[in-house]
Design a protein around this motif. Structure first.
Motif, PDB file in Angstrom:
ATOM      1  N   THR A  92      -1.229  22.346  13.051  1.00 42.94           N
ATOM      2  CA  THR A  92      -2.035  21.130  13.080  1.00 42.94           C
ATOM      3  C   THR A  92      -2.424  20.720  11.662  1.00 42.94           C
ATOM      4  N   GLU A  93      -2.836  21.691  10.863  1.00 39.66           N
ATOM      5  CA  GLU A  93      -3.202  21.387   9.474  1.00 39.66           C
ATOM      6  C   GLU A  93      -2.007  20.867   8.697  1.00 39.66           C
ATOM      7  N   GLU A  94      -0.827  21.485   8.906  1.00 35.19           N
ATOM      8  CA  GLU A  94       0.376  21.011   8.226  1.00 35.19           C
ATOM      9  C   GLU A  94       0.728  19.593   8.676  1.00 35.19           C
ATOM     10  N   PHE A  95       0.594  19.323   9.976  1.00 33.11           N
ATOM     11  CA  PHE A  95       0.886  17.994  10.512  1.00 33.11           C
ATOM     12  C   PHE A  95      -0.045  16.965   9.889  1.00 33.11           C
ATOM     13  N   ILE A  96      -1.335  17.307   9.816  1.00 31.49           N
ATOM     14  CA  ILE A  96      -2.320  16.394   9.221  1.00 31.49           C
ATOM     15  C   ILE A  96      -2.007  16.161   7.749  1.00 31.49           C
ATOM     16  N   ARG A  98       0.943  16.380   6.295  1.00 34.35           N
ATOM     17  CA  ARG A  98       2.144  15.532   6.201  1.00 34.35           C
ATOM     18  C   ARG A  98       1.791  14.079   6.501  1.00 34.35           C
ATOM     19  N   ARG A  99       0.955  13.876   7.529  1.00 36.91           N
ATOM     20  CA  ARG A  99       0.547  12.516   7.882  1.00 36.91           C
ATOM     21  C   ARG A  99      -0.246  11.869   6.735  1.00 36.91           C
ATOM     22  N   ASN A 100      -1.129  12.643   6.126  1.00 41.52           N
ATOM     23  CA  ASN A 100      -1.907  12.119   4.988  1.00 41.52           C
ATOM     24  C   ASN A 100      -0.989  11.765   3.824  1.00 41.52           C
ATOM     25  N   ALA A 101      -0.037  12.667   3.538  1.00 43.14           N
ATOM     26  CA  ALA A 101       0.898  12.408   2.440  1.00 43.14           C
ATOM     27  C   ALA A 101       1.735  11.169   2.729  1.00 43.14           C
ATOM     28  N   LEU A 102       2.196  11.037   3.984  1.00 43.02           N
ATOM     29  CA  LEU A 102       2.989   9.871   4.359  1.00 43.02           C
ATOM     30  C   LEU A 102       2.150   8.600   4.252  1.00 43.02           C
ATOM     31  N   SER A 103       0.900   8.665   4.695  1.00 46.18           N
ATOM     32  CA  SER A 103       0.013   7.504   4.599  1.00 46.18           C
ATOM     33  C   SER A 103      -0.243   7.134   3.143  1.00 46.18           C
ATOM     34  N   GLU A 104      -0.491   8.127   2.307  1.00 49.10           N
ATOM     35  CA  GLU A 104      -0.715   7.864   0.886  1.00 49.10           C
ATOM     36  C   GLU A 104       0.527   7.249   0.252  1.00 49.10           C
ATOM     37  N   GLN A 105       1.696   7.757   0.652  1.00 50.04           N
ATOM     38  CA  GLN A 105       2.956   7.222   0.122  1.00 50.04           C
ATOM     39  C   GLN A 105       3.130   5.763   0.550  1.00 50.04           C
ATOM     40  N   LYS A 106       2.822   5.460   1.816  1.00 49.23           N
ATOM     41  CA  LYS A 106       2.940   4.082   2.290  1.00 49.23           C
ATOM     42  C   LYS A 106       1.945   3.173   1.562  1.00 49.23           C
ATOM     43  N   ILE A 107       0.731   3.700   1.330  1.00 48.63           N
ATOM     44  CA  ILE A 107      -0.273   2.913   0.613  1.00 48.63           C
ATOM     45  C   ILE A 107       0.203   2.625  -0.809  1.00 48.63           C
ATOM     46  N   LYS A 108       0.749   3.641  -1.491  1.00 50.22           N
ATOM     47  CA  LYS A 108       1.259   3.449  -2.860  1.00 50.22           C
ATOM     48  C   LYS A 108       2.411   2.454  -2.867  1.00 50.22           C
ATOM     49  N   GLN A 109       3.281   2.560  -1.870  1.00 44.42           N
ATOM     50  CA  GLN A 109       4.407   1.639  -1.791  1.00 44.42           C
ATOM     51  C   GLN A 109       3.904   0.211  -1.568  1.00 44.42           C
ATOM     52  N   ALA A 110       2.905   0.073  -0.663  1.00 42.23           N
ATOM     53  CA  ALA A 110       2.341  -1.259  -0.413  1.00 42.23           C
ATOM     54  C   ALA A 110       1.677  -1.806  -1.668  1.00 42.23           C
ATOM     55  N   GLU A 111       0.962  -0.939  -2.410  1.00 45.67           N
ATOM     56  CA  GLU A 111       0.344  -1.369  -3.667  1.00 45.67           C
ATOM     57  C   GLU A 111       1.406  -1.813  -4.656  1.00 45.67           C
ATOM     58  N   SER A 112       2.480  -1.015  -4.744  1.00 47.98           N
ATOM     59  CA  SER A 112       3.560  -1.342  -5.673  1.00 47.98           C
ATOM     60  C   SER A 112       4.211  -2.664  -5.301  1.00 47.98           C
ATOM     61  N   GLU A 113       4.446  -2.874  -3.996  1.00 51.77           N
ATOM     62  CA  GLU A 113       5.042  -4.133  -3.549  1.00 51.77           C
ATOM     63  C   GLU A 113       4.107  -5.301  -3.823  1.00 51.77           C
ATOM     64  N   ALA A 114       2.810  -5.073  -3.604  1.00 56.04           N
ATOM     65  CA  ALA A 114       1.841  -6.140  -3.874  1.00 56.04           C
ATOM     66  C   ALA A 114       1.812  -6.478  -5.361  1.00 56.04           C
ATOM     67  N   VAL A 115       1.829  -5.439  -6.205  1.00 56.22           N
ATOM     68  CA  VAL A 115       1.822  -5.673  -7.655  1.00 56.22           C
ATOM     69  C   VAL A 115       3.093  -6.412  -8.053  1.00 56.22           C
ATOM     70  N   ASN A 116       4.230  -5.991  -7.510  1.00 56.95           N
ATOM     71  CA  ASN A 116       5.502  -6.655  -7.836  1.00 56.95           C
ATOM     72  C   ASN A 116       5.490  -8.109  -7.362  1.00 56.95           C
ATOM     73  N   ALA A 117       4.912  -8.334  -6.161  1.00 54.82           N
ATOM     74  CA  ALA A 117       4.843  -9.704  -5.655  1.00 54.82           C
ATOM     75  C   ALA A 117       3.961 -10.565  -6.551  1.00 54.82           C
ATOM     76  N   VAL A 118       2.822  -9.992  -6.981  1.00 60.37           N
ATOM     77  CA  VAL A 118       1.930 -10.734  -7.876  1.00 60.37           C
ATOM     78  C   VAL A 118       2.626 -11.011  -9.199  1.00 60.37           C
ATOM     79  N   ARG A 119       3.328 -10.009  -9.733  1.00 58.75           N
ATOM     80  CA  ARG A 119       4.054 -10.199 -11.001  1.00 58.75           C
ATOM     81  C   ARG A 119       5.133 -11.264 -10.840  1.00 58.75           C
ATOM     82  N   SER A 120       5.845 -11.163  -9.703  1.00 60.29           N
ATOM     83  CA  SER A 120       6.908 -12.136  -9.471  1.00 60.29           C
ATOM     84  C   SER A 120       6.325 -13.540  -9.365  1.00 60.29           C
ATOM     85  N   ALA A 121       5.211 -13.663  -8.642  1.00 55.88           N
ATOM     86  CA  ALA A 121       4.567 -14.977  -8.533  1.00 55.88           C
ATOM     87  C   ALA A 121       4.074 -15.441  -9.893  1.00 55.88           C
TER      88      ALA A 121
END
Length: 159
Positions: A92-96, A98-121
């Motif tokens: 359960t701890e390992e699952f949690i 992994r889920r936290n790491a995946l969520s953090e990775q998705k958040i970083k990716q979303a931040e990166s995409e948002a920054v890229n979108a802002v830069r592109s705009a």
């Protein structure tokens, strides 16, 4: 001859008759047989008692062995339950994690995409603003020079 004499003679005859018929021997034999029978019954009772005690001791030993085996089974079950609980907790701890790491990775990716979108705009806005400024301030000769410089820069990058 009085009645006492006849009673004595009757008694003597009775005792003689008993002796002649061997009644005392038969009584002794009957008593001996009965004593033998009682002795045999006592011996049988003693043998049965010893056998019962032996069976009791054997069943008590088997009961103790069964209790020890049951205690061992319960102990093994408790250890196995504890191990399964620990394993489930770890998974359960390992699952949690992994889920936290995946969520953090998705958040970083979303931040990166948002920054890229802002830069592109921002780049698109800067290009549009620069284009408007250049159109207003540049004449045909300056525009032609900028165009030629851009084309030569792209050609140099392609080669």
């Amino acid at each position: 001859m009085d009645a006492t004499f006849f009673a004595l003679v009757g008694l003597v005859l009775f005792l003689a008759l008993l002796a002649y018929l061997k009644v005392p021997g038969m009584m002794a034999k009957s008593l001996d047989a009965r004593a033998d029978k009682i002795r045999d019954e006592l011996a049988e009772a003693k043998r049965l008692r010893e056998e019962a005690q032996h069976l009791l001791a054997e069943y008590q030993r088997k009961r103790k062995e069964a209790e020890a085996e049951a205690a061992a089974i319960v102990s093994a079950a408790e250890r196995e339950a504890a191990a399964l609980t620990a394993e489930a907790k770890q998974k359960t701890e390992e699952f949690i994690a992994r889920r936290n790491a995946l969520s953090e990775q998705k958040i970083k990716q979303a931040e990166s995409e948002a920054v890229n979108a802002v830069r592109s705009a921002a780049v698109d806005l800067a290009i549009a603003a620069a284009e408007k400024v250049l159109v207003k301030k540049a004449d045909d000769g300056v525009q032609q020079a900028l165009f030629n410089a851009s084309v030569s820069e792209v050609k140099s990058r392609l080669n």
